[in-house]
Scaffold this active site. Sequence first.
Site, short mmCIF file in Angstrom:
data_model
loop_
_atom_site.label_atom_id
_atom_site.label_comp_id
_atom_site.label_asym_id
_atom_site.label_seq_id
_atom_site.Cartn_x
_atom_site.Cartn_y
_atom_site.Cartn_z
N GLY A 16 0.80 -1.23 0.00
CA GLY A 16 0.00 0.00 0.00
C GLY A 16 0.82 1.28 0.00
O GLY A 16 0.29 2.36 0.28
N THR A 19 -0.46 3.89 -2.62
CA THR A 19 -1.78 4.39 -2.21
C THR A 19 -1.61 5.45 -1.12
O THR A 19 -2.19 6.54 -1.19
CB THR A 19 -2.64 3.22 -1.67
OG1 THR A 19 -2.68 2.19 -2.66
CG2 THR A 19 -4.04 3.67 -1.32
N ARG A 44 2.67 0.46 -16.42
CA ARG A 44 1.32 -0.09 -16.29
C ARG A 44 0.34 0.92 -16.87
O ARG A 44 0.66 2.11 -16.96
CB ARG A 44 0.97 -0.30 -14.81
CG ARG A 44 1.84 -1.31 -14.13
CD ARG A 44 1.56 -1.34 -12.63
NE ARG A 44 2.51 -2.23 -11.97
CZ ARG A 44 2.90 -2.09 -10.71
NH1 ARG A 44 2.43 -1.10 -9.97
NH2 ARG A 44 3.75 -2.94 -10.19
N ARG A 137 -5.25 -6.13 -7.71
CA ARG A 137 -4.71 -4.95 -8.42
C ARG A 137 -4.59 -5.21 -9.92
O ARG A 137 -4.59 -4.27 -10.72
CB ARG A 137 -3.35 -4.57 -7.81
CG ARG A 137 -2.90 -3.17 -8.20
CD ARG A 137 -1.62 -2.76 -7.50
NE ARG A 137 -0.46 -3.50 -7.96
CZ ARG A 137 0.77 -3.35 -7.47
NH1 ARG A 137 0.99 -2.48 -6.50
NH2 ARG A 137 1.77 -4.07 -7.94
N ARG A 148 7.10 -11.33 -6.56
CA ARG A 148 6.80 -10.31 -5.56
C ARG A 148 6.50 -10.92 -4.20
O ARG A 148 6.90 -10.40 -3.16
CB ARG A 148 5.65 -9.43 -6.03
CG ARG A 148 6.10 -8.38 -7.03
CD ARG A 148 4.92 -7.65 -7.64
NE ARG A 148 5.34 -6.33 -8.14
CZ ARG A 148 6.11 -6.15 -9.21
NH1 ARG A 148 6.54 -7.19 -9.89
NH2 ARG A 148 6.46 -4.93 -9.58
N1 LIG Z 1 15.98 -0.06 -4.61
C1 LIG Z 1 14.99 0.55 -5.26
N2 LIG Z 1 13.76 0.02 -5.24
C2 LIG Z 1 12.78 0.67 -5.92
C3 LIG Z 1 13.00 1.88 -6.60
N3 LIG Z 1 11.84 2.28 -7.15
C4 LIG Z 1 10.92 1.36 -6.80
N4 LIG Z 1 11.49 0.39 -6.06
C5 LIG Z 1 10.85 -0.80 -5.45
O1 LIG Z 1 10.66 -1.77 -6.44
C6 LIG Z 1 9.58 -2.60 -6.05
C7 LIG Z 1 8.66 -2.82 -7.23
O2 LIG Z 1 8.06 -1.61 -7.59
P1 LIG Z 1 6.93 -1.58 -8.71
O3 LIG Z 1 7.38 -2.36 -9.92
O4 LIG Z 1 6.50 -0.19 -8.93
O5 LIG Z 1 5.76 -2.49 -8.10
P2 LIG Z 1 4.77 -2.24 -6.87
O6 LIG Z 1 5.58 -1.88 -5.67
O7 LIG Z 1 4.11 -3.56 -6.74
O8 LIG Z 1 3.82 -1.16 -7.26
C8 LIG Z 1 8.92 -1.92 -4.85
O9 LIG Z 1 9.34 -2.60 -3.69
C9 LIG Z 1 9.48 -0.53 -4.88
O10 LIG Z 1 9.58 0.02 -3.57
C10 LIG Z 1 14.32 2.42 -6.58
O11 LIG Z 1 14.63 3.47 -7.14
N5 LIG Z 1 15.27 1.72 -5.90
N1 LIG Z 2 -5.68 -0.82 3.61
C1 LIG Z 2 -6.02 -1.37 2.44
N2 LIG Z 2 -7.10 -2.17 2.37
C2 LIG Z 2 -7.44 -2.74 1.20
N3 LIG Z 2 -6.80 -2.56 0.03
C3 LIG Z 2 -5.72 -1.76 0.04
C4 LIG Z 2 -5.27 -1.13 1.23
N4 LIG Z 2 -4.18 -0.40 0.94
C5 LIG Z 2 -3.94 -0.56 -0.38
N5 LIG Z 2 -4.87 -1.38 -0.94
C6 LIG Z 2 -4.93 -1.85 -2.34
O1 LIG Z 2 -3.92 -2.84 -2.48
C7 LIG Z 2 -3.27 -2.75 -3.73
C8 LIG Z 2 -1.76 -2.55 -3.52
O2 LIG Z 2 -1.53 -1.23 -3.04
P1 LIG Z 2 -0.38 -0.31 -3.65
O3 LIG Z 2 -0.53 1.04 -3.07
O4 LIG Z 2 -0.36 -0.44 -5.14
O5 LIG Z 2 0.90 -1.06 -3.03
P2 LIG Z 2 2.47 -0.83 -3.24
O6 LIG Z 2 2.65 0.55 -3.79
O7 LIG Z 2 3.04 -1.01 -1.88
O8 LIG Z 2 2.89 -1.90 -4.19
C9 LIG Z 2 -3.92 -1.61 -4.50
O9 LIG Z 2 -4.88 -2.15 -5.40
C10 LIG Z 2 -4.60 -0.79 -3.38
O10 LIG Z 2 -5.76 -0.14 -3.85
#
Ligand SMILES: Nc1nc2c(ncn2[C@@H]2O[C@H](COP(=O)(O)OP(=O)(O)O)[C@@H](O)[C@H]2O)c(=O)[nH]1
Ligand SMILES: Nc1ncnc2c1ncn2[C@@H]1O[C@H](COP(=O)(O)OP(=O)(O)O)[C@@H](O)[C@H]1O
Length: 197
Positions: A16, A19, A44, A137, A148
């Site tokens: 989250g 978010t 995305r 998501r 992941r």
């Molecule tokens: N080390 C590092 N991690 C990053 C960076 N940007 C994003 N991440 C991490 O990469 C992971 C994957 O990010 P993303 O592909 O956007 O997927 P999401 O976190 O599921 O929305 C997450 O744990 C982010 O915190 C960066 O610049 N450096």
């Molecule tokens: N407290 C919560 N309860 C239910 N769903 C949530 C909550 N927080 C986030 N989500 C949902 O969970 C999914 C992952 O959140 P996101 O913000 O994309 O996570 P991250 O950035 O850490 O990867 C999204 O679809 C978001 O809308």
Amino acid sequence: MSGPRPVVLSGPSGAGKSTLLKRLMKEYEGVFGFSVSHTTRNPRPGEEDGKDYHFVTKEKMQEGIDKDEFIENAEFSGNMYGTSKSSIEDVQAQNLICILDVDIQGVKNIKKTDLNPIYISIQPPSMEILEKRLRDRQTETEDSLQKRLEAARIDMELSKEPGVFDIVIVNDDLEEAYEKLKSVLIEEIEKVQDAQK
Ligand SMILES: Nc1nc2c(ncn2[C@@H]2O[C@H](COP(=O)(O)OP(=O)(O)O)[C@@H](O)[C@H]2O)c(=O)[nH]1
Ligand SMILES: Nc1ncnc2c1ncn2[C@@H]1O[C@H](COP(=O)(O)OP(=O)(O)O)[C@@H](O)[C@H]1O
């Protein structure tokens, strides 16, 4: 460099972070600036180049790393991610609180620098709920989802180590998690707001 203390948000993919940080940046417009990372993953639907990430090829990313343009970089789920020095400098030049969203490797590497941020971990209530959120998501293939979840297991273990994070927020109820996040940052937020008066 002086100015407000940056904030590092970390925690498993799907916990989250985006978010919460999008909400924070909306409520406190003109207070925070997002450090736009580079990544080699595909955008995305709805993600904007230069806003959510700088979407680059592996060659371009490696070129930047070789030129020492990044303060940290890591491989996550088969893609490269990194924080460029300029992404942080751009935010700090505006005297805003710089927010970084990085994985646990990023946290460990940023600790070796002089950035001195507040380290916040956002954790899901359980692996089961994390998996459900990631599936709902609808951004991942089965393969990237499994990668992941594997990374999440490691993250959840490491984030329990004392001293890694200043605070760990469990994002169960979104409102509660958001209020907690705000309460951790309110002092820095008010400093920036006062300076803008
Ligand atoms: N080390 C590092 N991690 C990053 C960076 N940007 C994003 N991440 C991490 O990469 C992971 C994957 O990010 P993303 O592909 O956007 O997927 P999401 O976190 O599921 O929305 C997450 O744990 C982010 O915190 C960066 O610049 N450096
Ligand atoms: N407290 C919560 N309860 C239910 N769903 C949530 C909550 N927080 C986030 N989500 C949902 O969970 C999914 C992952 O959140 P996101 O913000 O994309 O996570 P991250 O950035 O850490 O990867 C999204 O679809 C978001 O809308």
